[in-house]
Structures are given as C-alpha cells and as structure tokens.
Design a protein around this motif. Structure first.
Motif, PDB file in Angstrom:
ATOM      1  N   THR A 120      -5.409   6.023   7.870  1.00  0.00           N
ATOM      2  CA  THR A 120      -5.672   6.301   7.440  1.00  0.00           C
ATOM      3  C   THR A 120      -6.881   6.525   6.350  1.00  0.00           C
ATOM      4  OG1 THR A 120      -6.079   3.745   6.536  1.00  0.00           O
ATOM      5  CG2 THR A 120      -3.455   4.685   6.921  1.00  0.00           C
ATOM      6  N   ALA A 163      -4.258  -3.425   7.638  1.00  0.00           N
ATOM      7  CA  ALA A 163      -5.087  -1.945   6.251  1.00  0.00           C
ATOM      8  C   ALA A 163      -6.639  -1.627   7.378  1.00  0.00           C
ATOM      9  CB  ALA A 163      -4.931  -2.547   4.981  1.00  0.00           C
ATOM     10  N   LEU A 201      -9.449   5.544   3.046  1.00  0.00           N
ATOM     11  CA  LEU A 201      -9.751   4.384   2.263  1.00  0.00           C
ATOM     12  C   LEU A 201     -10.760   4.478   1.651  1.00  0.00           C
ATOM     13  CD1 LEU A 201      -8.862   0.996   3.877  1.00  0.00           C
ATOM     14  CD2 LEU A 201      -7.204   2.347   2.764  1.00  0.00           C
ATOM     15  N   LEU A 261       0.895  -1.207   0.214  1.00  0.00           N
ATOM     16  CA  LEU A 261       0.461   0.248  -0.505  1.00  0.00           C
ATOM     17  C   LEU A 261       0.183   0.763  -0.349  1.00  0.00           C
ATOM     18  CD1 LEU A 261      -2.676  -1.370   2.318  1.00  0.00           C
ATOM     19  CD2 LEU A 261      -2.853  -0.477   0.585  1.00  0.00           C
ATOM     20  N   ARG A 263       1.115   5.784   0.398  1.00  0.00           N
ATOM     21  CA  ARG A 263      -0.110   6.819   0.834  1.00  0.00           C
ATOM     22  C   ARG A 263       0.135   8.192  -0.058  1.00  0.00           C
ATOM     23  NH1 ARG A 263       0.126   8.462   7.054  1.00  0.00           N
ATOM     24  NH2 ARG A 263       1.777   9.908   5.834  1.00  0.00           N
ATOM     25  N   TRP A 288      -7.060   2.109   9.661  1.00  0.00           N
ATOM     26  CA  TRP A 288      -8.249   2.981   9.365  1.00  0.00           C
ATOM     27  C   TRP A 288      -9.409   3.054   9.481  1.00  0.00           C
ATOM     28  CZ3 TRP A 288     -13.352   0.989   7.705  1.00  0.00           C
ATOM     29  CH2 TRP A 288     -14.517   1.521   6.925  1.00  0.00           C
ATOM     30  N   ALA A 291       3.805   9.305  -3.791  1.00  0.00           N
ATOM     31  CA  ALA A 291       4.068   8.767  -2.469  1.00  0.00           C
ATOM     32  C   ALA A 291       4.595   9.166  -0.958  1.00  0.00           C
ATOM     33  CB  ALA A 291       4.515   7.358  -2.438  1.00  0.00           C
ATOM     34  N   THR A 324      -4.981   5.731   0.970  1.00  0.00           N
ATOM     35  CA  THR A 324      -4.245   4.820   0.652  1.00  0.00           C
ATOM     36  C   THR A 324      -4.432   3.954  -0.498  1.00  0.00           C
ATOM     37  OG1 THR A 324      -2.936   5.103   3.418  1.00  0.00           O
ATOM     38  CG2 THR A 324      -2.821   3.393   2.339  1.00  0.00           C
ATOM     39  N   THR A 381     -10.499   0.678  -3.411  1.00  0.00           N
ATOM     40  CA  THR A 381      -9.691   0.189  -2.000  1.00  0.00           C
ATOM     41  C   THR A 381      -9.957  -0.630  -0.910  1.00  0.00           C
ATOM     42  OG1 THR A 381      -7.963   1.999  -2.426  1.00  0.00           O
ATOM     43  CG2 THR A 381      -7.430   0.590  -0.766  1.00  0.00           C
TER      44      THR A 381
END
Length: 269
Positions: A205, A196, A207, A32, A34, A200, A185, A46, A211
């Motif tokens: 993060t 992940a 998403l 992944l 960002r 989130w 990135a 991300t 994703t």
C-alpha cells in the motif's frame, strides 16, 4: 539536502477526515480505504474516510448533540462558522464514503442500520441533496459527541491541490457496517495500525505522511476507550517539500521511521 524554492503557493481548502476505530483481540482497528488510481488528489493512496468541506456544511441547520460549536472552534483554533462546517463535513463524508452515520433519532441514540439510507447516500455524494436536508427529512440528530478532535495537517506548499485537514477519531457505532460502496474507493479494510504499517512497509500500500502518522498515534493505545479518552495537543503541521539525491521528499515531525522504511511516494525530479 536542498529546500525546494519558489514553489507555487496554492490556497488551501478546509477538509475533514475521520479515523474510525473498533476494538479487536489485537487492539484497536482502523477503517481504511484505498482511493481509486487516477483521482486528482491522493489517487491510489490508502487513507481514512474524509474529504473537502462543502459550502453547504457551514450553513447547515441541523439538530446537534454534543460539545457546542464554540468548543470545537477553540480546539481547532478557528471561528465558529468553520468549526461547524468541519464537524458537519466529518459526519457527512464518513457517511458518504463508508456508510457509517454518526447521527440518531435522539440526542443519545445512534442509527443501528444505515442500509435504508442508501439512496440518500448516493444523492449526497452526487451533491443532489444537502446533509442538513437529509438529517431534517429523516428526523436525525447529528452526534458531535461521538467525535474527538485529533490532529491538523496542511498539504505542503508546491502541491497543486492543498487541504487544511482536521482529523477526528470516532468509535464505529454498534450495528453499523462500514463498506466500500463509494465511487472513490477501490477497496476497504479494517486493520490494526501495526498491520496497516506492515503492509505499507512491504510495498503493498501507499501511505502519505499524515495517514502514517495517525496510524502511529493510534498504535499507542490498547483500547478504543483509551483513544476516545485522549486529549491530544493539536499543533498545525505544515510539512515542507525538499529534494535529496534527486528525490522529492517532505519534511514533517518524527519523519525518520517513515523514510527508514523506504517510503518515497513523491518520486524523482
């Protein structure tokens, strides 16, 4: 719940995204990135490596190993010219964005170390070099057989930039190192889908639905071999923007867990 009416319908651009996977003690991990905040599309989000199809991708004259272009055209429901461009873009963008190159000296080998191509990678990202020129100069064969078709999402009507994105999956080649040496990135990581999604959920993060949805789908598998052996149906998913309690959301298949976790990336209207 009210639909958003009379939104401008910006034409879509073809794009390719590659979900790189590798095995770990906790199951498959995905690579992944960002994205840099302030980018015109998905800034701060991300995402998986990927990007828009370049006009030169369709005209690329490359040595090719794997399913023929006609097979990819059938799987993605496009003509052969678009299919070739999508596959070439998938391999090119993955190399540009994280240094992983799905190509090799022969039809059944893959490059073990891409560090020697650092200058070419920079020139590719700057569009100073075409992907076909790079492969020809290095006598490399594009390994389409290392990719698998996975899904197809289209950016909702109402967004100022819209993409018709085909998602692929691919196992990270042994010996190659995925990195963050790209201008797009801020940071990169390998995580299991569960990790992940947990990040989130905690607000660490952001998403977007495509994703998040791909992470959920990869989480169903115990090994990379299982991911690569899957043959998913690939319906065209076109989410729709709508407004709820003054907040802009997007409607897409199986959205309930996404919003149940408090995801509201589109903000207030």
């Amino acid at each position: 719940m009210a639909a958003i009416d009379d939104l401008p319908e910006v034409p879509t651009k073809d794009a390719s995204t590659v979900i790189l996977v590798r095995d770990s003690a906790s199951g498959p991990e995905v690579f992944l990135l960002r994205r840099v905040i302030g980018m015109a599309f998905a800034g701060g989000m991300t995402v998986f490596p990927g990007g828009g199809v370049d006009p030169q991708d369709a005209d690329a004259d490359v040595a090719w190993s794997g399913p023929p272009v006609s097979w990819w055209a059938e799987r993605f429901g496009v003509d052969e010219g678009r299919a070739k461009a999508l596959v070439c873009a998938a391999v090119r963008e993955t190399f540009e964005e994280c240094g992983v190159l799905l190509a090799g000296p022969t039809a059944d080998t893959v490059v073990a170390d891409t560090s020697g191509y650092a200058d070419a990678r920079r020139r590719l990202e700057a569009r100073e070099l075409s992907f076909s020129e790079f492969l020809a100069r290095e006598n490399l064969v594009l390994r389409a057989d290392l990719l698998r078709p996975w899904s197809n999402w289209i950016t909702p009507v109402g967004e100022t930039r819209r993409y018709d994105t085909r998602f692929f999956v691919a196992a990270a080649p042994a010996g190659q190192v995925a990195d963050g040496e790209t201008s797009e990135a801020e940071e990169v990581s390998w995580q299991t889908p569960a990790e992940a999604i947990a990040d989130w959920s905690k607000g660490h993060t952001m998403l977007l639905p495509p994703t998040w949805s791909q992470l959920c789908s990869i989480a169903e598998f115990d090994t990379v071999a299982g991911v690569l052996a899957a043959e998913p149906e690939i319906p065209v998913i076109l989410p729709k923007l709508y407004e709820e309690d003054g907040e802009l959301r997007v409607r897409f298949p199986n959205q309930e867990p996404y919003y149940a976790a408090g995801a509201h990336p589109w903000g207030k209207r």
